[in-house]
Design a protein around this motif. Structure first.
Motif, PDB file in Angstrom:
ATOM      1  N   GLN A 154       0.830  -1.181   0.000  1.00 42.72           N
ATOM      2  CA  GLN A 154       0.000   0.000   0.000  1.00 42.72           C
ATOM      3  C   GLN A 154       0.879   1.251   0.000  1.00 42.72           C
ATOM      4  O   GLN A 154       1.428   1.615   1.024  1.00 42.72           O
ATOM      5  CB  GLN A 154      -0.862   0.005   1.266  1.00 42.72           C
ATOM      6  CG  GLN A 154      -2.011   0.957   1.218  1.00 42.72           C
ATOM      7  CD  GLN A 154      -3.294   0.243   0.876  1.00 42.72           C
ATOM      8  OE1 GLN A 154      -3.571  -0.828   1.381  1.00 42.72           O
ATOM      9  NE2 GLN A 154      -4.091   0.828   0.007  1.00 42.72           N
ATOM     10  N   PRO A 155       1.027   1.903  -1.149  1.00 43.17           N
ATOM     11  CA  PRO A 155       1.825   3.119  -1.111  1.00 43.17           C
ATOM     12  C   PRO A 155       1.126   4.170  -0.247  1.00 43.17           C
ATOM     13  O   PRO A 155      -0.105   4.180  -0.169  1.00 43.17           O
ATOM     14  CB  PRO A 155       1.895   3.554  -2.579  1.00 43.17           C
ATOM     15  CG  PRO A 155       0.807   2.830  -3.277  1.00 43.17           C
ATOM     16  CD  PRO A 155       0.449   1.627  -2.459  1.00 43.17           C
ATOM     17  N   PRO A 156       1.896   5.034   0.410  1.00 40.72           N
ATOM     18  CA  PRO A 156       1.249   6.045   1.254  1.00 40.72           C
ATOM     19  C   PRO A 156       0.363   6.962   0.417  1.00 40.72           C
ATOM     20  O   PRO A 156       0.681   7.259  -0.725  1.00 40.72           O
ATOM     21  CB  PRO A 156       2.432   6.801   1.868  1.00 40.72           C
ATOM     22  CG  PRO A 156       3.646   6.352   1.143  1.00 40.72           C
ATOM     23  CD  PRO A 156       3.340   5.101   0.413  1.00 40.72           C
ATOM     24  N   ALA A 157      -0.756   7.363   0.989  1.00 44.97           N
ATOM     25  CA  ALA A 157      -1.715   8.191   0.263  1.00 44.97           C
ATOM     26  C   ALA A 157      -1.226   9.636   0.189  1.00 44.97           C
ATOM     27  O   ALA A 157      -0.569  10.130   1.101  1.00 44.97           O
ATOM     28  CB  ALA A 157      -3.062   8.137   0.957  1.00 44.97           C
ATOM     29  N   ARG A 158      -1.550  10.302  -0.901  1.00 44.82           N
ATOM     30  CA  ARG A 158      -1.232  11.729  -0.990  1.00 44.82           C
ATOM     31  C   ARG A 158      -2.162  12.502  -0.085  1.00 44.82           C
ATOM     32  O   ARG A 158      -3.288  12.091   0.162  1.00 44.82           O
ATOM     33  CB  ARG A 158      -1.414  12.199  -2.431  1.00 44.82           C
ATOM     34  CG  ARG A 158      -0.341  11.665  -3.351  1.00 44.82           C
ATOM     35  CD  ARG A 158      -0.518  12.156  -4.745  1.00 44.82           C
ATOM     36  NE  ARG A 158      -0.371  13.589  -4.885  1.00 44.82           N
ATOM     37  CZ  ARG A 158       0.455  14.160  -5.753  1.00 44.82           C
ATOM     38  NH1 ARG A 158       1.248  13.418  -6.498  1.00 44.82           N
ATOM     39  NH2 ARG A 158       0.496  15.459  -5.887  1.00 44.82           N
ATOM     40  N   PRO A 159      -1.678  13.643   0.395  1.00 41.65           N
ATOM     41  CA  PRO A 159      -2.590  14.467   1.196  1.00 41.65           C
ATOM     42  C   PRO A 159      -3.785  14.897   0.335  1.00 41.65           C
ATOM     43  O   PRO A 159      -3.629  15.131  -0.853  1.00 41.65           O
ATOM     44  CB  PRO A 159      -1.740  15.675   1.596  1.00 41.65           C
ATOM     45  CG  PRO A 159      -0.391  15.458   1.036  1.00 41.65           C
ATOM     46  CD  PRO A 159      -0.363  14.206   0.228  1.00 41.65           C
ATOM     47  N   HIS A 166      14.223  17.913  -1.409  1.00 41.09           N
ATOM     48  CA  HIS A 166      14.348  17.523  -0.015  1.00 41.09           C
ATOM     49  C   HIS A 166      13.570  18.506   0.854  1.00 41.09           C
ATOM     50  O   HIS A 166      13.574  19.684   0.543  1.00 41.09           O
ATOM     51  CB  HIS A 166      15.835  17.530   0.388  1.00 41.09           C
ATOM     52  CG  HIS A 166      16.089  16.892   1.723  1.00 41.09           C
ATOM     53  ND1 HIS A 166      16.174  15.539   1.888  1.00 41.09           N
ATOM     54  CD2 HIS A 166      16.235  17.445   2.955  1.00 41.09           C
ATOM     55  CE1 HIS A 166      16.379  15.277   3.167  1.00 41.09           C
ATOM     56  NE2 HIS A 166      16.418  16.400   3.827  1.00 41.09           N
ATOM     57  N   PRO A 167      12.928  18.103   1.897  1.00 41.21           N
ATOM     58  CA  PRO A 167      12.868  16.732   2.423  1.00 41.21           C
ATOM     59  C   PRO A 167      11.853  15.883   1.660  1.00 41.21           C
ATOM     60  O   PRO A 167      10.879  16.414   1.154  1.00 41.21           O
ATOM     61  CB  PRO A 167      12.402  16.945   3.859  1.00 41.21           C
ATOM     62  CG  PRO A 167      11.589  18.191   3.803  1.00 41.21           C
ATOM     63  CD  PRO A 167      12.199  19.051   2.751  1.00 41.21           C
ATOM     64  N   PRO A 168      12.106  14.572   1.615  1.00 34.15           N
ATOM     65  CA  PRO A 168      11.126  13.706   0.971  1.00 34.15           C
ATOM     66  C   PRO A 168       9.878  13.623   1.834  1.00 34.15           C
ATOM     67  O   PRO A 168       9.940  13.806   3.045  1.00 34.15           O
ATOM     68  CB  PRO A 168      11.829  12.351   0.921  1.00 34.15           C
ATOM     69  CG  PRO A 168      12.825  12.394   2.008  1.00 34.15           C
ATOM     70  CD  PRO A 168      13.232  13.824   2.190  1.00 34.15           C
ATOM     71  N   PHE A 169       8.767  13.327   1.210  1.00 35.66           N
ATOM     72  CA  PHE A 169       7.500  13.285   1.926  1.00 35.66           C
ATOM     73  C   PHE A 169       6.752  12.058   1.423  1.00 35.66           C
ATOM     74  O   PHE A 169       6.809  11.771   0.229  1.00 35.66           O
ATOM     75  CB  PHE A 169       6.732  14.577   1.611  1.00 35.66           C
ATOM     76  CG  PHE A 169       5.637  14.874   2.574  1.00 35.66           C
ATOM     77  CD1 PHE A 169       5.931  15.406   3.822  1.00 35.66           C
ATOM     78  CD2 PHE A 169       4.316  14.607   2.247  1.00 35.66           C
ATOM     79  CE1 PHE A 169       4.923  15.662   4.729  1.00 35.66           C
ATOM     80  CE2 PHE A 169       3.302  14.852   3.156  1.00 35.66           C
ATOM     81  CZ  PHE A 169       3.603  15.384   4.399  1.00 35.66           C
ATOM     82  N   PRO A 170       6.091  11.301   2.309  1.00 36.92           N
ATOM     83  CA  PRO A 170       5.412  10.094   1.836  1.00 36.92           C
ATOM     84  C   PRO A 170       4.477  10.409   0.676  1.00 36.92           C
ATOM     85  O   PRO A 170       3.853  11.465   0.665  1.00 36.92           O
ATOM     86  CB  PRO A 170       4.618   9.639   3.064  1.00 36.92           C
ATOM     87  CG  PRO A 170       5.312  10.247   4.221  1.00 36.92           C
ATOM     88  CD  PRO A 170       5.912  11.522   3.743  1.00 36.92           C
ATOM     89  N   ALA A 171       4.409   9.545  -0.290  1.00 41.64           N
ATOM     90  CA  ALA A 171       3.537   9.644  -1.469  1.00 41.64           C
ATOM     91  C   ALA A 171       4.113  10.556  -2.548  1.00 41.64           C
ATOM     92  O   ALA A 171       3.566  10.627  -3.634  1.00 41.64           O
ATOM     93  CB  ALA A 171       2.125  10.091  -1.111  1.00 41.64           C
ATOM     94  N   PHE A 172       5.207  11.247  -2.264  1.00 41.23           N
ATOM     95  CA  PHE A 172       5.838  12.071  -3.288  1.00 41.23           C
ATOM     96  C   PHE A 172       7.191  11.476  -3.622  1.00 41.23           C
ATOM     97  O   PHE A 172       7.825  10.853  -2.781  1.00 41.23           O
ATOM     98  CB  PHE A 172       5.989  13.514  -2.803  1.00 41.23           C
ATOM     99  CG  PHE A 172       4.664  14.213  -2.649  1.00 41.23           C
ATOM    100  CD1 PHE A 172       4.126  14.935  -3.691  1.00 41.23           C
ATOM    101  CD2 PHE A 172       3.959  14.120  -1.458  1.00 41.23           C
ATOM    102  CE1 PHE A 172       2.892  15.568  -3.555  1.00 41.23           C
ATOM    103  CE2 PHE A 172       2.728  14.744  -1.319  1.00 41.23           C
ATOM    104  CZ  PHE A 172       2.191  15.475  -2.365  1.00 41.23           C
TER     105      PHE A 172
END
Lengths: 334, 151
Positions: free
Chosen positions: A198-203, A269-275
């Protein structure tokens, strides 16, 4: 109190380097020593045969003393009778305000993880089905900051007195380490696709009364811009009133979707989940004159340029999420 | 010091091998009313920096108690159990519990217990047990749990 965690790591601790700040924090922690950890707690169930049987089944304990008409509970179940279970204890029948405050203080200092390290029990009388369990506990000690294999933190020792039908039945001393994990991993690693099923969901966009018309347009694959019905000024992003004349009256026009890159940044940077960096974020000036922010796609991020012609594209980013992004018009990246 | 016939300080208890299955970890956590996610939810355990779920302290305590009463016979009564945890019990590992008689005083024996798994000492502790005369010889044979299924 919570029947917190199990096991990891070494409990052999080393003393940290001292500092005025640490000393002040420790003084504050020490004020909790001697204060209650649980007051007038009541076991959710009296001692009972089914729980004894489930325990013995789990432990593989076939001791006949724990079964039959004269059964006693395994003494090592002492703490189990005091546990809050899945839903915790109701009201005040569990952890005290002082214990919660101490945990809050440690959480606030970054010592958010809990692991149980020691359990010392003394059994004063056997527990039998029907015995009603009550308990009180006190915070015996809070240690200075220690560094263990698991991470740095403070040991918190509590002592619980357990009664059965009001008679002393046992004592239970419990030590936990509240710590900041030494090896906690960041939730996403840069330049890598999210792993796992399950990839992290985008905001999700925040949709409210003022901008819901815009997102309704996106659903229909229309890029809608507000227009003041008093002074005809176009505006974006969506607002309840006109920037020019202050009028609250407005209607919409559908933008052609053509635009140019007015400015941009490339996100590394910084990396963010879903991106998945690097990616370009453009401030796009629409042909109608208003500007909006979204991703510039269809071209490597480092080839995005100011003035580059782009066209809107409604991109299905996730199953239930469509976003307007801007695709570089082919041939424009030269 | 020894007043108990047949029991000597330094005597070793027969080892008990415990296969640390996922089932044992979860069954022990639930039987002890411990719903901390690190004892049943692998994904959440990993998010907290643990490689997998691991056994909770109450289960370890129960197993140590069982080990000693299994060894001394079922008339033996536990008076004190004091344990300290070290290397976690993760699924797929095996823990071997060993005990040594440290002190005998009247009908009471103090036993030092160590449970070692594949990565180190999971538990070290001391159990004080009261024995009744005539039930004192340490049994021979296999005390191990039947093989569990690791889901």
């Amino acid at each position: 109190m919570r029947g917190s965690a199990g096991a990891p790591g070494s409990t052999h601790a080393t003393e940290p380097t001292d500092g005025a700040e640490l000393a002040a924090f420790l003084r504050e922690l020490k004020t909790y020593e001697g204060r209650p950890a649980a007051e007038a707690g009541v076991g959710k169930d009296p001692v009972n045969e089914p729980m004894i049987r489930h325990w013995c089944e789990a432990m593989g304990d076939e001791n006949p003393a724990y079964a039959g008409p004269d059964a006693v509970a395994p003494p090592t179940m002492l703490q189990a009778w005091t546990m809050g279970g899945l839903n915790g204890h109701k009201g005040d029948a569990g952890r005290s305000a002082a214990y919660d405050a101490l945990f809050g203080l440690l959480d606030g200092a970054g010592f958010t993880s809990v692991v149980a390290t020691d359990c010392e029990q003394e059994y004063l009388r056997p527990l039998r089905p029907g015995d009603v369990i009550t308990f009180d506990a006190v915070i015996e000690s809070v240690s200075a900051q220690k560094t263990t294999k698991l991470g740095t933190g403070h040991f918190v020792t509590t002592r619980m007195d357990v009664q059965a039908n009001g008679e002393p039945a046992g004592t239970h001393r419990f030590r936990i380490l509240k710590y900041a994990p030494a090896h906690s991993k960041p939730r996403a690693e840069p330049h890598s696709k999210p792993r796992g099923k399950q990839p992290p969901a985008r905001p999700r966009p925040v949709i409210n009364r003022d901008n819901s018309g815009f997102w309704a347009g996106v659903e229909r694959q229309q890029l809608l811009v507000q227009r003041c019905t008093d002074c005809a000024a176009l505006r974006f992003p969506w607002l309840p009133g006109c920037n020019g004349c202050g009028s609250p009256r407005w209607d919409t026009v559908e933008a052609s979707g053509e635009g140019t890159v007015y400015s941009y940044v490339v996100m590394h940077h910084p990396p963010f989940p879903a991106f998945n960096p690097p990616y370009a974020v453009g401030l796009v000036e629409l042909a109608e004159g208003v500007r909006m922010i979204s991703n510039v796609v269809g071209v490597p991020a480092d080839e995005v340029r100011i003035g580059m012609p782009v066209r809107v594209e409604f991109r299905q980013v996730e199953k239930d999420l469509v976003l307007p992004v801007f695709r570089a018009v082919p041939g424009s990246a030269d | 010091m020894s007043h108990i016939r047949g029991l000597r300080v330094g005597e070793e208890l027969p080892p008990l091998e415990i296969p640390v299955t996922r089932t044992l970890i979860v069954a022990g956590a639930l039987a002890s009313r411990d719903y901390q996610d690190v004892h049943h939810d692998t994904e959440l355990a990993k998010e907290k920096g643990s490689p997998d779920i691991f056994m909770n302290i109450l289960t370890t305590n129960g197993l140590v108690g069982r080990y000693v009463t299994d060894c001394f016979g079922h008339a033996a009564v536990l008076r004190k159990v004091a344990i300290r945890l070290g290397a976690p019990n993760y699924p797929g590992d095996t823990m071997v519990l060993r005990g040594t008689v440290a002190e005998v005083d009247g009908a009471t024996a103090r036993v030092d217990v160590v449970g070692a798994n594949g990565i180190g000492k999971h538990v070290t502790g001391t159990v004080t047990v009261e024995l009744s005369e005539g039930d004192l010889s340490l049994p021979e044979g296999d005390l191990s749990l039947p093989e569990g299924e690791d889901a």
